[in-house]
Design an enzyme around this catalytic site. Structure first.
Site, short mmCIF file in Angstrom:
data_model
loop_
_atom_site.label_atom_id
_atom_site.label_comp_id
_atom_site.label_asym_id
_atom_site.label_seq_id
_atom_site.Cartn_x
_atom_site.Cartn_y
_atom_site.Cartn_z
N TYR A 14 -49.92 -60.18 56.11
CA TYR A 14 -48.78 -60.24 55.40
C TYR A 14 -49.20 -59.68 53.92
CZ TYR A 14 -48.44 -63.03 59.47
OH TYR A 14 -48.48 -63.55 60.84
N GLU A 72 -52.67 -64.80 68.13
CA GLU A 72 -51.48 -64.19 67.34
C GLU A 72 -52.08 -64.12 65.97
OE1 GLU A 72 -48.37 -66.89 65.93
OE2 GLU A 72 -49.20 -68.42 67.35
N ASP A 102 -40.48 -62.44 66.49
CA ASP A 102 -41.37 -63.40 67.17
C ASP A 102 -40.21 -64.33 67.91
OD1 ASP A 102 -42.77 -65.90 67.83
OD2 ASP A 102 -43.55 -65.90 65.80
N ASP A 137 -43.98 -67.13 74.12
CA ASP A 137 -43.92 -66.80 72.82
C ASP A 137 -44.76 -65.47 72.46
OD1 ASP A 137 -44.14 -67.06 70.12
OD2 ASP A 137 -45.57 -69.14 69.97
N HIS A 172 -52.00 -71.45 69.33
CA HIS A 172 -51.77 -72.70 69.78
C HIS A 172 -51.69 -72.73 71.17
CE1 HIS A 172 -47.55 -71.26 70.08
NE2 HIS A 172 -47.81 -70.43 68.98
N GLU A 232 -48.77 -61.11 69.02
CA GLU A 232 -49.01 -62.42 69.59
C GLU A 232 -48.58 -62.13 71.25
OE1 GLU A 232 -47.10 -66.93 69.36
OE2 GLU A 232 -45.93 -65.43 68.67
N HIS A 234 -41.94 -68.31 59.05
CA HIS A 234 -41.03 -68.89 59.81
C HIS A 234 -39.51 -68.48 59.29
CE1 HIS A 234 -43.98 -72.24 60.97
NE2 HIS A 234 -44.23 -71.36 61.61
N ASP A 242 -17.92 -84.47 66.90
CA ASP A 242 -17.93 -84.97 68.33
C ASP A 242 -18.55 -83.93 69.24
OD1 ASP A 242 -15.68 -83.44 67.96
OD2 ASP A 242 -14.28 -84.78 69.11
N HIS A 295 -52.47 -68.32 58.40
CA HIS A 295 -52.37 -69.28 59.42
C HIS A 295 -53.47 -68.93 60.36
CE1 HIS A 295 -50.90 -65.96 61.98
NE2 HIS A 295 -50.19 -65.29 61.38
N ARG A 304 -47.25 -59.05 62.88
CA ARG A 304 -48.22 -60.05 63.75
C ARG A 304 -48.26 -59.64 65.27
NH1 ARG A 304 -45.98 -64.13 61.93
NH2 ARG A 304 -44.11 -64.51 63.31
#
Length: 441
Positions: free
Chosen positions: A390, A386, A262, A273, A356, A410, A245, A42, A352, A408
Site C-alpha cells: 500500500y 494475504e 476484499d 475471505d 488469519h 488473499e 478496512h 423497533d 499487517h 492485496r
C-alpha cells in the site's frame, strides 16, 4: 438437521461429547445464544447465531441457553429455549420449542427459557468447575454469578457449589480450529460462491461505476446462492485500496486506477475471505503490474510454507522477505535487506500480518502461539494468506508514479496431510490471468 446446516446430527453429538470429555465429569458448561441486536428503534439486524453456540447445536434461534452436564444421569445435553407460541410465530416465523429441540436438534432434554432461573442453580450444585465465556454479555455474567451464589448460600444445608469459574474458549476454540470433512465442504461451497462473485465484479467494472455498484454485484451473487456477506465488503478504488478496512464504498472508479475488493460469502455459517486487485480499464500499468507481481511472489513464498509441521509464522516471514527484497529492487526502500528487515522499514508499505484462521468466524478462533512459540500447522487447519502493498497517495518519499497504489491478494488455504489445498484456487490471481478474465477469456 443436515439439510438445514450442512452438518449431520451425529457430528454435533460428537462435538459436544469431545468438549465434555475435555472438561471432565465434575464440570458444567454454559453457553447462551447470541441476542438479537436492535438496528433502529423497533427493527433488528438480521439474526446471526453465536458461532460457538452454532458449532455445538446448529440451533438457529435467539433466547436460548445450552447447558452441558457431563455424566448427568438424566441427560447431559440440555437446551433452554422459547416455547411454541402461535401468536408470535404468526409474526416472526416458526419456533422449534422444547419438542423440536429434542426431536430435531438432538438435545437430551429441553426446558422453557423462562425456567432458566429456577432450574440452572440445581444443575450447578455438585459441579466443581463452571466453563463459560466471561465478559461477552455483562447481564448474563451477573445472572450466572447470582446462580452460583445461590448455591453457595445453601452450603450449610449440604449444597456443593462450584469452586472454579473457567473460560470456555480455552477448550472449545482449540476444538474448532480443526475442521471436519463436512466443515471443509461448506467452506469450499462458500469459496465457490465467492469466486464467482469476484469474477462477476471483474467483468462488470467500468470507469465511472460507483464502488457500491460493484458491492451490489458481489452481494447479489452471495444471496442468489443462499449465502450472506461474511463481513462488510471492502470495495476500494484508487487510493481507497490503501485503506485496510475501507468501508465507505461510495467513490467512483476512474480510468487507470485499480480496484481492491476484499469480500467473502458466508454459507451455513462458514466464511470465505478473498481479496483481488484489478484494473478499472482491464489493463495494469507498468507500475501496477510490478507491485502486483511482487505481492503475488510474496503469496507464493508464503504458500510454500503451508504444510504440516511448519510454524504458522513462517509464511509471514517468507512473504515479508520477498516483499522487502522487491521494494529495494524497485527503489521504494533503500539500504540493505538485513537492515530493512531488522528495523521493519517494510511496514510503511505492508503494515499487517499475512493471514488469519478461517471458519465460522472470518477471523476464526484458535491460538497462534503455543508455549510462547508460533504453533505448528496441522491437517484440518484453514487460514488465509494475504500479503499486500500500500503506497499512500500522500507519501512524498517515493516517486509519484507509485503513489495511491494499493494491492492485496488473499486466498483460503486448507492444511492437508501432505501439504495444502487452496480452496480459492479457481479464481484468477496473476496479472495476466486477471486481464484475460476481464477481457472475457
Amino acid at each position: 438437521m443436515k439439510a438445514l446446516t450442512g452438518i449431520a446430527a451425529d457430528e454435533y453429538v460428537d462435538r459436544r461429547r469431545q468438549l465434555m470429555e475435555a472438561a471432565g465429569d465434575d464440570a458444567i458448561l454454559i453457553l447462551p445464544a447470541a441476542p438479537e441486536r436492535v438496528r433502529s428503534l423497533d427493527t433488528h439486524y438480521p439474526y446471526r447465531q453465536d458461532s460457538d453456540f452454532w458449532y455445538l447445536t446448529g440451533f438457529p434461534e435467539p433466547e436460548a441457553v445450552l447447558v452441558l452436564v457431563p455424566g448427568r444421569r438424566h441427560g447431559e445435553v440440555i437446551l433452554f429455549c422459547r416455547e411454541r407460541d402461535a401468536e408470535r410465530e404468526a409474526w416472526d416465523g416458526p419456533r422449534a420449542g422444547q419438542e423440536g429441540a429434542v426431536a430435531l436438534y438432538g438435545m437430551d432434554d429441553a426446558y422453557p427459557i423462562d425456567d432458566l432461573d429456577e432450574i440452572l442453580p440445581g444443575l450447578l450444585e455438585g459441579r466443581s468447575r463452571v466453563y463459560y465465556h466471561f465478559g461477552r454479555d455483562t447481564d448474563f455474567d451477573l445472572k450466572l454469578i447470582g446462580w452460583v451464589n445461590r448455591v453457595r448460600s445453601q452450603v450449610r444445608h449440604g449444597a456443593q457449589p462450584p469452586h472454579e469459574l473457567l473460560e470456555l474458549g480455552h477448550l472449545l476454540h482449540e476444538q474448532r480450529l480443526f475442521k471436519s470433512e463436512a466443515e471443509i465442504a461448506l467452506m469450499q461451497r462458500a469459496a465457490d460462491i465467492t469466486m464467482q462473485a469476484h469474477r462477476i465484479a471483474m467483468r462488470a467494472v467500468r470507469p465511472g461505476m460507483a464502488e457500491y455498484e460493484l458491492q451490489a454485484d458481489l452481494e447479489r451473487e452471495f444471496r442468489a446462492n443462499d449465502g450472506w456477506p461474511a463481513y462488510g465488503s471492502i470495495v476500494g478504488t484508487g487510493a481507497n485500496g490503501c485503506v485496510l478496512h475501507y468501508h465507505s464504498n461510495n467513490a467512483r472508479c476512474r480510468d487507470g486506477e485499480l480496484v481492491l475488493i476484499d469480500a467473502g460469502a458466508e454459507y451455513r455459517g462458514y466464511a470465505s475471505d478473498i481479496t483481488r486487485t484489478f484494473p478499472v480499464n482491464g489493463r495494469f500499468s507498468a507500475e501496477q503490474r510490478a507491485l502486483h507481481d511482487l505481492v503475488l511472489a510474496a503469496q507464493a513464498a508464503a504458500l510454500e510454507q503451508a504444510r504440516p509441521g511448519v510454524p504458522y509464522e513462517a509464511g509471514h516471514l517468507a512473504a515479508v522477505q520477498v516483499l522487502t527484497e522487491g521494494l529495494l529492487q524497485l527503489g521504494l526502500l533503500t539500504g540493505t535487506l538485513e537492515t530493512n528487515l531488522a528495523e521493519r522499514h517494510y511496514q510503511r508499505f505492508y503494515p499487517h500480518k499475512t493471514g488469519h484462521w478461517l471458519g465460522l468466524d472470518v477471523h476464526d478462533v484458535g491460538d497462534y502461539r503455543v508455549d510462547g512459540q508460533s504453533r505448528l500447522l496441522e491437517p484440518g487447519m484453514v487460514y488465509t494468506i494475504e500479503p499486500g502493498l500500500y503506497v499512500r497517495s500522500d507519501d512524498r518519499s517515493v516517486d509519484a508514479r507509485w503513489r495511491g497504489i494499493g494491492i492485496r491478494i488473499e486466498d483460503d488455504v486448507l492444511i492437508t496431510a501432505d501439504g495444502h489445498r487452496v480452496l480459492t484456487e479457481g479464481l484468477a490471481r496473476s496479472a495476466d490471468a486477471i486481464e484475460a478474465l476481464m477481457a472475457g477469456a
